[in-house]
Scaffold this active site. Structure first.
Site, short mmCIF file in Angstrom:
data_model
loop_
_atom_site.label_atom_id
_atom_site.label_comp_id
_atom_site.label_asym_id
_atom_site.label_seq_id
_atom_site.Cartn_x
_atom_site.Cartn_y
_atom_site.Cartn_z
N ARG A 59 -3.24 -16.31 -23.31
CA ARG A 59 -4.17 -15.93 -24.37
C ARG A 59 -3.53 -15.80 -25.74
O ARG A 59 -3.93 -16.43 -26.70
CB ARG A 59 -4.79 -14.56 -24.08
N THR A 60 -2.52 -14.95 -25.82
CA THR A 60 -2.02 -14.59 -27.14
C THR A 60 -1.40 -15.79 -27.84
O THR A 60 -1.62 -16.02 -29.03
CB THR A 60 -1.02 -13.42 -27.02
N LYS A 89 22.07 -19.18 -23.91
CA LYS A 89 23.49 -19.38 -24.26
C LYS A 89 24.10 -18.10 -24.81
O LYS A 89 25.20 -18.11 -25.35
CB LYS A 89 23.62 -20.49 -25.31
N ARG A 111 6.89 -12.72 -29.19
CA ARG A 111 6.67 -11.89 -27.98
C ARG A 111 8.01 -11.75 -27.27
O ARG A 111 8.73 -12.73 -27.09
CB ARG A 111 5.65 -12.53 -27.04
N HIS A 139 1.43 -3.79 -28.89
CA HIS A 139 0.74 -5.09 -28.95
C HIS A 139 -0.34 -4.93 -30.02
O HIS A 139 -1.53 -4.87 -29.74
CB HIS A 139 0.14 -5.40 -27.57
C1 NCD Z 1 -1.59 -8.28 -22.27
C2 NCD Z 1 -0.11 -8.19 -22.59
O1 NCD Z 1 0.57 -9.22 -22.66
O2 NCD Z 1 0.33 -7.08 -22.80
N1 NCD Z 1 -2.07 -9.59 -22.28
C3 NCD Z 1 -2.59 -10.04 -23.46
O3 NCD Z 1 -1.88 -10.24 -24.42
N2 NCD Z 1 -3.93 -10.14 -23.54
C4 NCD Z 1 -1.99 -7.54 -21.06
C5 NCD Z 1 -1.28 -7.81 -19.78
O4 NCD Z 1 -0.41 -8.69 -19.67
O5 NCD Z 1 -1.62 -7.13 -18.81
#
Ligand code: NCD
Length: 319
Positions: A59-60, A89, A111, A139
């Site tokens: 998703r993100t 590395k 991320r 997040h």
């Molecule tokens: C979430 C995350 O990565 O924290 N996912 C997301 O970005 N929608 C939730 C999850 O992984 O449970």
């Protein structure tokens, strides 16, 4: 100009949110007209976004890419950066960010599996860093899209009761949402989790210091769950963050509550059921067709929010 980093959910205040939400809703309207779509494509044309993801994401990562492309940006994207970047590395995150900045992107979406990684990246970055999730910590863009979803439904962020359940210890989305929503007047929380996955003490302390009312439900009682469900305006459920939970703890954890149609029967007709996704067994599939289940609408709002954020970060709007 100092960089407009997006690092944690607490950095936003109400005036900012209202402006961002207004712009997000305008983008929603523009998506539905051909002239609107053309306008959008020109907003950030020829700017460059780097997505660097050290942890899995569907998703993100797609959401940021789609948001950027709809605004006319170019996207350079890497998933599995832990394996396919120079991290394998032995390169530090800081060195990687320093190098990426040399290629003059407009912004970097990051991320990472470590708590606080985005702050470390921002310390060495010459361009805005957008935290797309760091460890169990933050997040912020998910919190913004979650709060926008709530705002679209209720037209206010005040006087709402939020019931947040699942893995509250390791879920960065629950943590970020709690921090952002606790800024609003009259907000109350009901937290539901197995005892091993209860909210971490620092968040509990923050809520107490800010005099935000909350209750914690840690017993596996259907009666109690239904009683609390009947009071909630927003029910926000999360999965077990297996990848973050130490294995000796994982073995001790009893099942998370599963929301079923029987639970939906006791929820208010005006309530909404949210989930950041991905979902495991904590919401049964039969619930999906209930109009109060909005977890498949949240991703669309997420893309719109990220468009509005990119526009704000890259200096096209004044707020
Ligand atoms: C979430 C995350 O990565 O924290 N996912 C997301 O970005 N929608 C939730 C999850 O992984 O449970």
């Amino acid at each position: 100009m100092t960089n407009k980093h997006i690092l944690n959910a607490e950095q936003f205040d109400l005036p900012f949110l209202l402006n961002l939400f207004k712009r997000t809703t305008q983008f929603d309207g523009q998506f539905n007209t051909s002239t609107g779509k053309i306008y959008l494509r020109q907003r950030l044309s020829n700017q460059i976004l780097f997505n660097i993801f050290y942890e899995p994401s569907t998703r993100t990562r797609f959401s940021f890419s789609a948001a950027a492309l709809h605004l006319g940006m170019h996207v350079v994207d890497t998933e599995s950066a832990s394996e396919f970047s120079s991290a394998i590395k032995g390169e530090t995150l800081e060195d990687t960010i320093r190098v990426l900045c040399q290629y003059r992107p407009s912004a970097i979406v990051l991320r990472h599996h470590e708590d606080g990684a985005a702050v470390r990246a921002a310390e060495v970055s010459t361009v805005p860093i957008i935290n797309a999730g760091d460890g169990k910590w933050q997040h912020p863009t998910q919190a913004l899209l979650d709060v926008y979803t709530i705002y679209r439904k209720f037209k206010t962020l005040n006087n709402l009761t939020l019931m947040i359940g699942g893995d509250l210890a390791f879920s960065r989305t629950a943590r970020s949402l709690i921090q952002l929503m606790s800024k609003f007047a009259g907000v109350r929380f009901i937290f539901v989790s197995p005892p091993e996955l209860a909210l971490l003490p620092d968040i509990i302390e923050q809520l107490q210091n800010n005099k935000v009312p909350f209750v914690e439900v840690k017993e596996n009682s259907q009666e109690l769950l239904k009683e609390y469900l009947s009071h909630a305006d927003v029910v926000y459920w999360t999965r077990l963050q297996k990848e973050r939970i130490p294995s000796e703890l994982l073995d001790q954890i009893s099942n998370l509550f599963t929301i079923t149609p029987a639970h939906m029967e006791v929820m208010k007709p005006s309530a909404i059921l949210m989930h950041p996704l991905p979902r495991n067994q904590e919401i049964s599939k039969e619930v999906d067709k209930d109009p109060r289940a909005v977890y498949f609408q949240q991703p669309y709002y997420g893309m719109l929010i990220r468009m509005a954020l990119l526009e704000w970060i890259l200096g096209q709007t004044g707020y």
